[in-house]
Design a protein around this motif. Structure first.
Motif, PDB file in Angstrom:
ATOM      1  N   LEU A  56       7.801  19.771  25.408  1.00 16.12           N
ATOM      2  CA  LEU A  56       6.365  19.504  25.307  1.00 16.12           C
ATOM      3  C   LEU A  56       5.880  18.700  26.509  1.00 16.12           C
ATOM      4  CD1 LEU A  56       3.640  19.510  23.952  1.00 16.12           C
ATOM      5  CD2 LEU A  56       4.413  17.641  22.462  1.00 16.12           C
ATOM      6  N   LEU A  57       6.649  17.714  26.934  1.00 17.90           N
ATOM      7  CA  LEU A  57       6.254  16.932  28.112  1.00 17.90           C
ATOM      8  C   LEU A  57       6.184  17.811  29.354  1.00 17.90           C
ATOM      9  CD1 LEU A  57       8.315  13.683  27.467  1.00 17.90           C
ATOM     10  CD2 LEU A  57       5.828  13.880  27.447  1.00 17.90           C
ATOM     11  N   VAL A  58       7.206  18.631  29.561  1.00 17.93           N
ATOM     12  CA  VAL A  58       7.235  19.487  30.751  1.00 17.93           C
ATOM     13  C   VAL A  58       6.090  20.493  30.729  1.00 17.93           C
ATOM     14  CG1 VAL A  58       8.565  21.248  31.960  1.00 17.93           C
ATOM     15  CG2 VAL A  58       9.714  19.195  31.098  1.00 17.93           C
ATOM     16  N   GLU A  59       5.895  21.154  29.603  1.00 15.36           N
ATOM     17  CA  GLU A  59       4.850  22.179  29.498  1.00 15.36           C
ATOM     18  C   GLU A  59       3.452  21.554  29.577  1.00 15.36           C
ATOM     19  OE1 GLU A  59       5.141  25.422  29.486  1.00 15.36           O
ATOM     20  OE2 GLU A  59       7.329  25.398  29.529  1.00 15.36           O
ATOM     21  N   SER A  60       3.298  20.362  29.021  1.00 15.01           N
ATOM     22  CA  SER A  60       2.001  19.687  29.079  1.00 15.01           C
ATOM     23  C   SER A  60       1.639  19.315  30.506  1.00 15.01           C
ATOM     24  CB  SER A  60       2.020  18.431  28.205  1.00 15.01           C
ATOM     25  OG  SER A  60       2.114  18.767  26.837  1.00 15.01           O
ATOM     26  N   ALA A  61       2.622  18.850  31.269  1.00 14.21           N
ATOM     27  CA  ALA A  61       2.365  18.517  32.667  1.00 14.21           C
ATOM     28  C   ALA A  61       1.953  19.766  33.441  1.00 14.21           C
ATOM     29  CB  ALA A  61       3.603  17.881  33.295  1.00 14.21           C
ATOM     30  N   GLY A  62       2.630  20.862  33.184  1.00 13.70           N
ATOM     31  CA  GLY A  62       2.267  22.101  33.864  1.00 13.70           C
ATOM     32  C   GLY A  62       0.875  22.579  33.499  1.00 13.70           C
ATOM     33  N   LEU A  63       0.524  22.475  32.215  1.00 18.16           N
ATOM     34  CA  LEU A  63      -0.796  22.887  31.760  1.00 18.16           C
ATOM     35  C   LEU A  63      -1.881  22.021  32.387  1.00 18.16           C
ATOM     36  CD1 LEU A  63      -2.752  24.426  29.882  1.00 18.16           C
ATOM     37  CD2 LEU A  63      -2.206  22.739  28.103  1.00 18.16           C
ATOM     38  N   ALA A  64      -1.686  20.700  32.358  1.00 18.31           N
ATOM     39  CA  ALA A  64      -2.694  19.795  32.906  1.00 18.31           C
ATOM     40  C   ALA A  64      -2.936  20.064  34.384  1.00 18.31           C
ATOM     41  CB  ALA A  64      -2.266  18.344  32.695  1.00 18.31           C
ATOM     42  N   ARG A  65      -1.873  20.270  35.125  1.00 15.45           N
ATOM     43  CA  ARG A  65      -2.042  20.475  36.565  1.00 15.45           C
ATOM     44  C   ARG A  65      -2.628  21.846  36.874  1.00 15.45           C
ATOM     45  NH1 ARG A  65       3.191  16.747  36.835  1.00 15.45           N
ATOM     46  NH2 ARG A  65       2.064  14.799  37.285  1.00 15.45           N
ATOM     47  N   ALA A  66      -2.316  22.819  36.060  1.00 10.15           N
ATOM     48  CA  ALA A  66      -2.935  24.131  36.249  1.00 10.15           C
ATOM     49  C   ALA A  66      -4.438  24.083  35.968  1.00 10.15           C
ATOM     50  CB  ALA A  66      -2.264  25.150  35.332  1.00 10.15           C
ATOM     51  N   LYS A  67      -4.834  23.235  35.022  1.00  7.51           N
ATOM     52  CA  LYS A  67      -6.242  23.117  34.641  1.00  7.51           C
ATOM     53  C   LYS A  67      -6.987  22.046  35.446  1.00  7.51           C
ATOM     54  CE  LYS A  67      -6.432  25.940  30.963  1.00  7.51           C
ATOM     55  NZ  LYS A  67      -7.372  27.082  30.857  1.00  7.51           N
ATOM     56  N   GLY A  68      -6.259  21.240  36.214  1.00 10.65           N
ATOM     57  CA  GLY A  68      -6.891  20.202  37.021  1.00 10.65           C
ATOM     58  C   GLY A  68      -7.382  19.016  36.220  1.00 10.65           C
ATOM     59  N   VAL A  69      -6.642  18.647  35.152  1.00 10.19           N
ATOM     60  CA  VAL A  69      -7.005  17.483  34.350  1.00 10.19           C
ATOM     61  C   VAL A  69      -5.869  16.465  34.388  1.00 10.19           C
ATOM     62  CG1 VAL A  69      -8.472  18.892  32.854  1.00 10.19           C
ATOM     63  CG2 VAL A  69      -6.114  18.415  32.168  1.00 10.19           C
ATOM     64  N   ARG A  70      -6.121  15.297  33.817  1.00 11.35           N
ATOM     65  CA  ARG A  70      -5.178  14.189  33.928  1.00 11.35           C
ATOM     66  C   ARG A  70      -4.229  14.145  32.733  1.00 11.35           C
ATOM     67  NH1 ARG A  70      -6.996  11.572  38.274  1.00 11.35           N
ATOM     68  NH2 ARG A  70      -5.827   9.633  38.035  1.00 11.35           N
ATOM     69  N   LEU A  71      -3.162  13.343  32.901  1.00  8.99           N
ATOM     70  CA  LEU A  71      -2.102  13.195  31.907  1.00  8.99           C
ATOM     71  C   LEU A  71      -2.029  11.752  31.418  1.00  8.99           C
ATOM     72  CD1 LEU A  71       0.604  15.249  33.794  1.00  8.99           C
ATOM     73  CD2 LEU A  71      -0.159  15.766  31.465  1.00  8.99           C
ATOM     74  N   HIS A  72      -1.793  11.597  30.108  1.00  8.19           N
ATOM     75  CA  HIS A  72      -1.742  10.264  29.518  1.00  8.19           C
ATOM     76  C   HIS A  72      -0.727  10.246  28.377  1.00  8.19           C
ATOM     77  CE1 HIS A  72      -3.046   6.328  28.279  1.00  8.19           C
ATOM     78  NE2 HIS A  72      -3.541   6.747  27.127  1.00  8.19           N
ATOM     79  N   THR A  73      -0.006   9.130  28.226  1.00  2.00           N
ATOM     80  CA  THR A  73       0.890   8.933  27.089  1.00  2.00           C
ATOM     81  C   THR A  73       1.210   7.453  26.945  1.00  2.00           C
ATOM     82  OG1 THR A  73       2.900   9.752  26.007  1.00  2.00           O
ATOM     83  CG2 THR A  73       3.090   9.165  28.331  1.00  2.00           C
ATOM     84  N   HIS A  74       1.761   7.085  25.774  1.00  2.00           N
ATOM     85  CA  HIS A  74       2.291   5.735  25.580  1.00  2.00           C
ATOM     86  C   HIS A  74       3.630   5.624  26.311  1.00  2.00           C
ATOM     87  CE1 HIS A  74      -0.083   6.420  21.810  1.00  2.00           C
ATOM     88  NE2 HIS A  74      -0.470   5.179  22.037  1.00  2.00           N
ATOM     89  N   LEU A  75       3.918   4.445  26.833  1.00  2.48           N
ATOM     90  CA  LEU A  75       5.218   4.270  27.481  1.00  2.48           C
ATOM     91  C   LEU A  75       5.605   2.791  27.538  1.00  2.48           C
ATOM     92  CD1 LEU A  75       7.208   6.349  28.850  1.00  2.48           C
ATOM     93  CD2 LEU A  75       6.601   5.192  30.981  1.00  2.48           C
ATOM     94  N   ALA A  76       6.907   2.554  27.267  1.00  3.81           N
ATOM     95  CA  ALA A  76       7.523   1.237  27.458  1.00  3.81           C
ATOM     96  C   ALA A  76       6.751   0.134  26.743  1.00  3.81           C
ATOM     97  CB  ALA A  76       7.642   0.919  28.952  1.00  3.81           C
TER      98      ALA A  76
END
Length: 453
Positions: free
Chosen positions: A213-233
């Motif tokens: 899901l992380l890998v595919e979401s990054a690919g989708l966001a960049r193909a669509k030209g939008v940003r990525l966000h998640t909780h971390l650390a």
């Protein structure tokens, strides 16, 4: 419409402060800023003039992490760590529907506006089946309140049966997530300069989503030209989970799955090594600091001083109301200052640095630093006017009056030149009606979830 603000103490964030100056707004843009009275402009005789003597004028605040649905579940699991808090609340949130989200989002957004926020994100990652269009419900609420909105289409695909934390009833399949996320971007995302609505892609966290899901979401966001966000650390529990299950720190894992870059911002990043910070700085990856939520859950104090020193983009977030009950956006400026000083000493973070985090810093995380976040000619007229007279006049520095102690009243909040708050009252929508909708959402959620309470 032309709006002329005069007699104010101006804090543009970029450039020198102006102790007695003017700001001119024509349409949705700032067209003049400077010392003394405003220049004569076309249509000045029909302009709205705001006498801002005794006021501090700043850019509107930018909230970079939130969970609006949580307005309906405040005051629960009040002494728990993050993981225990989530285990308690997930079964309750699994019962929410579009009616709950609508009321909760409206109240949460109205509260944000009343505390100086002109732009906000929201990270909505729970989509129970058969409960209506929850994402559309919060978008409609943002249109009603009149703030710039960056909703993040979140997701989870690892329930308890797959070793994740959330119950299986609130997770979605990978294909369904990608399809729904792409549809949300296509339906709502507006990348124009004056945009009131932009979408981000936001799987929930490393312990509730799969690597695919992380890998595919990054690919989708960049193909669509939008940003990525998640909780971390956010917590030490997460650090231990990532080391045990993934043999990496959270930041190292994000690097492996393609989640570092200047189009990515995380939430929290409380527990980072020096190497993690350097990695984020080198890649331009940003973070939303949520001081009140981190303190409420006992997660720790993020290394904001070190992040800023390394050049990491940092903004502020109030986080969800269930982990930071009734926290005002302007209050996070104070919390950020005080917690950094508690960790590092009295010079760790100044009032002016906190204002920059809450304005231009947030704009950078959203990729909108050329549009919002500072008072400059040509930028969008997202403006907060704070009353620093009355009791606050005892503080010799207006910026300290804003950030330290109890926040001053909000005399006016303008989003694209349109008044959203006046004299500390929400006016873009009926304030009492919005407040009652939020309370009703809470009652409805508790009724829907009564069998698990």
């Amino acid at each position: 419409m032309t709006v002329i603000i005069e007699g104010a103490y101006l804090a543009p964030v970029v450039g020198a402060e102006i102790p007695d100056g003017h700001l001119v707004i024509e349409g949705d843009r700032i067209t003049a800023i400077g010392a003394g009275p405003a220049p004569i402009v076309a249509g000045a005789d029909r302009a709205e003039r705001i006498d801002a003597r005794g006021c501090l004028v700043t850019p509107g605040l930018v909230n970079t992490h939130h969970h609006l649905y949580q307005w309906a579940s405040q005051g629960l699991a009040k002494d728990d760590t993050l993981f225990d808090w989530l285990v308690t609340l997930y079964p309750i949130w699994a019962r929410m529907d579009a009616e709950v989200v609508s009321g909760a989002a409206a109240a949460g957004l109205g509260w944000l506006a009343r505390s100086g926020a002109t732009t906000t994100t929201d990270h909505h990652y729970i989509f129970p089946k058969g409960r209506g269009d929850l994402f559309a419900a919060e978008i409609d609420a943002a249109r009603r309140i009149g703030v710039r909105f960056h909703p993040c289409r979140g997701s989870m695909d690892r329930g308890r049966s797959d070793g994740g934390l959330p119950p299986d009833e609130v997770v979605e399949s990978l294909d369904d997530i990608l399809e729904a996320t792409a549809a949300a971007i296509d339906a709502y995302h507006d990348d124009s300069f004056s945009s009131m609505l932009r979408i981000a892609v936001a799987p929930c966290s490393p312990f509730s989503v799969s690597k695919d899901l992380l890998v595919e979401s990054a690919g989708l966001a960049r193909a669509k030209g939008v940003r990525l966000h998640t909780h971390l650390a956010e917590t030490l529990d997460e650090e231990e989970y990532c080391r045990e299950q993934l043999n990496r720190t959270p930041v190292e894992y994000m690097e492996q799955v393609g989640w570092l870059g200047d189009d990515v911002w995380f939430a929290h990043t409380v527990h980072l090594s020096d190497f993690d910070i350097a990695t984020m700085a080198d890649t331009g990856t940003g973070t939303a600091h949520c001081p009140s939520s981190n303190a409420r859950l006992g997660a720790g104090i993020a290394r904001v001083r070190d992040l800023l020193g390394a050049g990491v983009p940092v903004g502020l977030g109030v986080d969800g109301a269930a982990s930071a009950e009734m926290v005002p956006m302007v209050g996070e400026l104070r919390q950020a200052v005080y917690l950094q000083r508690a960790r590092y000493g009295p010079s760790a973070l100044t009032a002016r640095q906190a204002l920059e985090l809450g304005t231009l810093g947030g704009a950078r995380l959203l990729g909108r630093q050329n549009e919002i976040g500072s008072l400059e000619v040509g930028k969008l007229a997202d403006v907060a006017v704070w009353r620093v007279d009355g009791f606050h006049a005892a503080v010799c520095d207006p910026m300290v009056a804003l950030v330290h102690g109890q926040s001053p009243p909000l005399a006016r909040l303008l989003v694209g030149g349109r008044t959203v708050v006046a004299d500390d009252v929400l006016v873009s929508a009926p304030q009492q009606e919005i407040a009652e909708a939020g309370a009703a959402a809470g009652r409805r959620l508790m009724e829907l979830a009564k069998e698990v309470l």
